[in-house]
Design a protein around this motif. Sequence first.
Motif, PDB file in Angstrom:
ATOM      1  N   ILE A  20       0.844  -1.181   0.000  1.00 45.47           N
ATOM      2  CA  ILE A  20       0.000   0.000   0.000  1.00 45.47           C
ATOM      3  C   ILE A  20       0.884   1.237   0.000  1.00 45.47           C
ATOM      4  N   ASP A  21       0.589   2.135  -0.941  1.00 48.88           N
ATOM      5  CA  ASP A  21       1.507   3.225  -1.196  1.00 48.88           C
ATOM      6  C   ASP A  21       1.244   4.414  -0.282  1.00 48.88           C
ATOM      7  N   HIS A  22       1.600   4.295   0.966  1.00 49.29           N
ATOM      8  CA  HIS A  22       1.404   5.408   1.885  1.00 49.29           C
ATOM      9  C   HIS A  22       2.604   6.345   1.907  1.00 49.29           C
ATOM     10  N   HIS A  23       3.770   5.884   1.464  1.00 47.22           N
ATOM     11  CA  HIS A  23       5.022   6.618   1.606  1.00 47.22           C
ATOM     12  C   HIS A  23       5.242   7.027   3.058  1.00 47.22           C
ATOM     13  N   GLY A  24       4.560   6.371   4.001  1.00 50.87           N
ATOM     14  CA  GLY A  24       4.717   6.690   5.415  1.00 50.87           C
ATOM     15  C   GLY A  24       4.215   8.080   5.770  1.00 50.87           C
ATOM     16  N   ASP A  25       3.574   8.800   4.818  1.00 52.13           N
ATOM     17  CA  ASP A  25       3.136  10.144   5.184  1.00 52.13           C
ATOM     18  C   ASP A  25       1.633  10.344   4.996  1.00 52.13           C
ATOM     19  N   GLY A  26       0.889   9.260   5.225  1.00 54.95           N
ATOM     20  CA  GLY A  26      -0.551   9.394   5.373  1.00 54.95           C
ATOM     21  C   GLY A  26      -1.359   9.634   4.107  1.00 54.95           C
ATOM     22  N   PHE A  27      -0.996   8.985   2.986  1.00 52.71           N
ATOM     23  CA  PHE A  27      -1.810   9.094   1.780  1.00 52.71           C
ATOM     24  C   PHE A  27      -2.897   8.029   1.773  1.00 52.71           C
ATOM     25  N   PHE A  28      -4.088   8.414   1.324  1.00 51.03           N
ATOM     26  CA  PHE A  28      -5.214   7.487   1.243  1.00 51.03           C
ATOM     27  C   PHE A  28      -6.016   7.790  -0.018  1.00 51.03           C
ATOM     28  N   ALA A  29      -6.957   6.853  -0.328  1.00 47.44           N
ATOM     29  CA  ALA A  29      -7.933   7.124  -1.393  1.00 47.44           C
ATOM     30  C   ALA A  29      -9.254   7.445  -0.702  1.00 47.44           C
ATOM     31  N   LEU A  30      -9.856   8.579  -1.047  1.00 49.30           N
ATOM     32  CA  LEU A  30     -11.131   8.980  -0.447  1.00 49.30           C
ATOM     33  C   LEU A  30     -12.194   9.000  -1.548  1.00 49.30           C
ATOM     34  N   LYS A  31     -13.201   8.143  -1.376  1.00 49.16           N
ATOM     35  CA  LYS A  31     -14.275   8.077  -2.375  1.00 49.16           C
ATOM     36  C   LYS A  31     -15.453   8.902  -1.877  1.00 49.16           C
ATOM     37  N   LYS A  32     -15.856   9.854  -2.690  1.00 45.80           N
ATOM     38  CA  LYS A  32     -16.994  10.702  -2.341  1.00 45.80           C
ATOM     39  C   LYS A  32     -18.175  10.279  -3.206  1.00 45.80           C
ATOM     40  N   VAL A  33     -19.282   9.863  -2.564  1.00 42.98           N
ATOM     41  CA  VAL A  33     -20.448   9.404  -3.322  1.00 42.98           C
ATOM     42  C   VAL A  33     -21.578  10.420  -3.149  1.00 42.98           C
ATOM     43  N   LEU A  34     -22.116  10.890  -4.265  1.00 44.51           N
ATOM     44  CA  LEU A  34     -23.245  11.824  -4.213  1.00 44.51           C
ATOM     45  C   LEU A  34     -24.527  11.011  -4.073  1.00 44.51           C
ATOM     46  N   ILE A  35     -25.299  11.266  -3.032  1.00 40.66           N
ATOM     47  CA  ILE A  35     -26.513  10.483  -2.790  1.00 40.66           C
ATOM     48  C   ILE A  35     -27.730  11.307  -3.220  1.00 40.66           C
ATOM     49  N   GLN A  36     -28.434  10.809  -4.234  1.00 45.94           N
ATOM     50  CA  GLN A  36     -29.578  11.549  -4.779  1.00 45.94           C
ATOM     51  C   GLN A  36     -30.909  11.099  -4.177  1.00 45.94           C
ATOM     52  N   ASP A  37     -31.008   9.822  -3.800  1.00 46.66           N
ATOM     53  CA  ASP A  37     -32.298   9.324  -3.292  1.00 46.66           C
ATOM     54  C   ASP A  37     -32.057   8.139  -2.343  1.00 46.66           C
ATOM     55  N   ASN A  38     -33.170   7.607  -1.810  1.00 48.28           N
ATOM     56  CA  ASN A  38     -33.042   6.526  -0.817  1.00 48.28           C
ATOM     57  C   ASN A  38     -32.404   5.269  -1.393  1.00 48.28           C
ATOM     58  N   GLU A  39     -32.645   5.045  -2.687  1.00 47.59           N
ATOM     59  CA  GLU A  39     -32.063   3.838  -3.310  1.00 47.59           C
ATOM     60  C   GLU A  39     -30.533   3.932  -3.294  1.00 47.59           C
ATOM     61  N   GLN A  40     -30.031   5.136  -3.630  1.00 50.43           N
ATOM     62  CA  GLN A  40     -28.574   5.320  -3.622  1.00 50.43           C
ATOM     63  C   GLN A  40     -28.014   5.248  -2.204  1.00 50.43           C
ATOM     64  N   LEU A  41     -28.811   5.734  -1.246  1.00 46.43           N
ATOM     65  CA  LEU A  41     -28.377   5.657   0.153  1.00 46.43           C
ATOM     66  C   LEU A  41     -28.245   4.184   0.563  1.00 46.43           C
ATOM     67  N   ASP A  42     -29.235   3.368   0.190  1.00 43.95           N
ATOM     68  CA  ASP A  42     -29.176   1.935   0.521  1.00 43.95           C
ATOM     69  C   ASP A  42     -27.953   1.285  -0.132  1.00 43.95           C
ATOM     70  N   LEU A  43     -27.676   1.681  -1.394  1.00 42.37           N
ATOM     71  CA  LEU A  43     -26.540   1.075  -2.106  1.00 42.37           C
ATOM     72  C   LEU A  43     -25.221   1.404  -1.417  1.00 42.37           C
ATOM     73  N   VAL A  44     -25.072   2.668  -1.013  1.00 44.80           N
ATOM     74  CA  VAL A  44     -23.806   3.048  -0.386  1.00 44.80           C
ATOM     75  C   VAL A  44     -23.672   2.382   0.984  1.00 44.80           C
ATOM     76  N   LYS A  45     -24.813   2.221   1.690  1.00 46.71           N
ATOM     77  CA  LYS A  45     -24.759   1.527   2.986  1.00 46.71           C
ATOM     78  C   LYS A  45     -24.346   0.064   2.790  1.00 46.71           C
TER      79      LYS A  45
END
Length: 360
Positions: free
Chosen positions: A64-89
Amino acid sequence: MGCTWSGLSALYGVVSSGTEVWVNERCFRIVRQLGEGGFSFVFLVQERPSGHHHLQQEAKDPSIDHHGDGFFALKKVLIQDNEQLDLVKQEIHVSSYFKHPNLLPLLDHAIIPVKGSQDGSWKQEAYLLFPVHKDGTLLDHLTRMQLNNEFYPTIAVLHIFKQICAGLKEMHMNDPPYAHNDMKPGNVLLTLQPNKPPKAVIMDFGSASPAHKKIRSRSEALTLQEWAAEHCSAPYRAPELWDCPSQCDIDERTDVWSLGCTLFAIMYRESPFEYVLGESGGSLQLAVMSGQVKWPPGPTPPYPDTLCQFVTWMVQPQITMRPHLEDVSIHIDKLLASFGTGVDGLWTLKVDKQNTELIS
Ligand SMILES: Nc1ncnc2c1ncn2[C@@H]1O[C@H](COP(=O)(O)OP(=O)(O)OP(=O)(O)O)[C@@H](O)[C@H]1O
């Protein structure tokens, strides 16, 4: 400089590098975008010094490519409705539940209300924090290799495939068994390692679900087909998900079909059913339903018949005839034993422009 919640509303609108975002108690600075999906963006982020406490432990995995200095992948999901909320959960549930070196772990997550920058209405966004694999996906590698006339030798094909199967097996052997439902080279992260085969990790559990489904009516069959059309990428989607019988039992071997297509793609860069259509077009569904695999003409890449037979064994149109992952794993070990250690540290090979001769 401290982090503020205003960073989140900025993120909801235009996203630029340097923007700061909180996930629970931790603050991250966005470095750049790594990729995007239907309703999501994935960013390379770096954790601000204030809050790196228990994430230190994950940084020990050398792949895992952290280089020891705290790099991560952050996924931002836009939730439009309850169906998408259920999917992300569901994605959060599955990626926190399964723990295996070949499955991408969820490190942290938050679902937060955000005021839209354009209409001022309140919506929700989910933030999912993962280890970052900066070398990209197996699909990225295959695309790059194609440009350079490179391909994976048999031994590398088998080592990559073995790791994908090991990760997926963890899901299939669960009680109840889970299917990933979207196995394809674009959902495998690959990390290059010196003098070793690349490390492969399965990601994107947004389509994963309990694998066993008893279909007992036409309407249940159509519901499954509609669901599959949305969640399972067409070139890798099993025939029973294209044309589901009104009476049938679906199980985790839908993934084994996708694995057969993925193995073919590790060798030839696309699903066998994309390949068979080629430039002439035609119906992908008909190609899938026939289950006929056409092999690219040789002489390179020089793959042995046993590897090609391995693909056709998994790409069986009848689900009941398809092997389970346990059998597939046993077979990989047999093939690995018969091919030995292979090419002395060479994990990619190059062919000449006419694709006729190996040049390294
Ligand atoms: N941990 C990671 N490290 C490096 N890159 C990543 C990571 N996670 C995701 N990516 C990049 O972001 C892209 C999109 O990620 P992901 O597949 O999770 O999004 P998605 O919204 O589920 O996509 P889709 O709509 O295609 O299913 C990936 O193809 C990959 O290029």
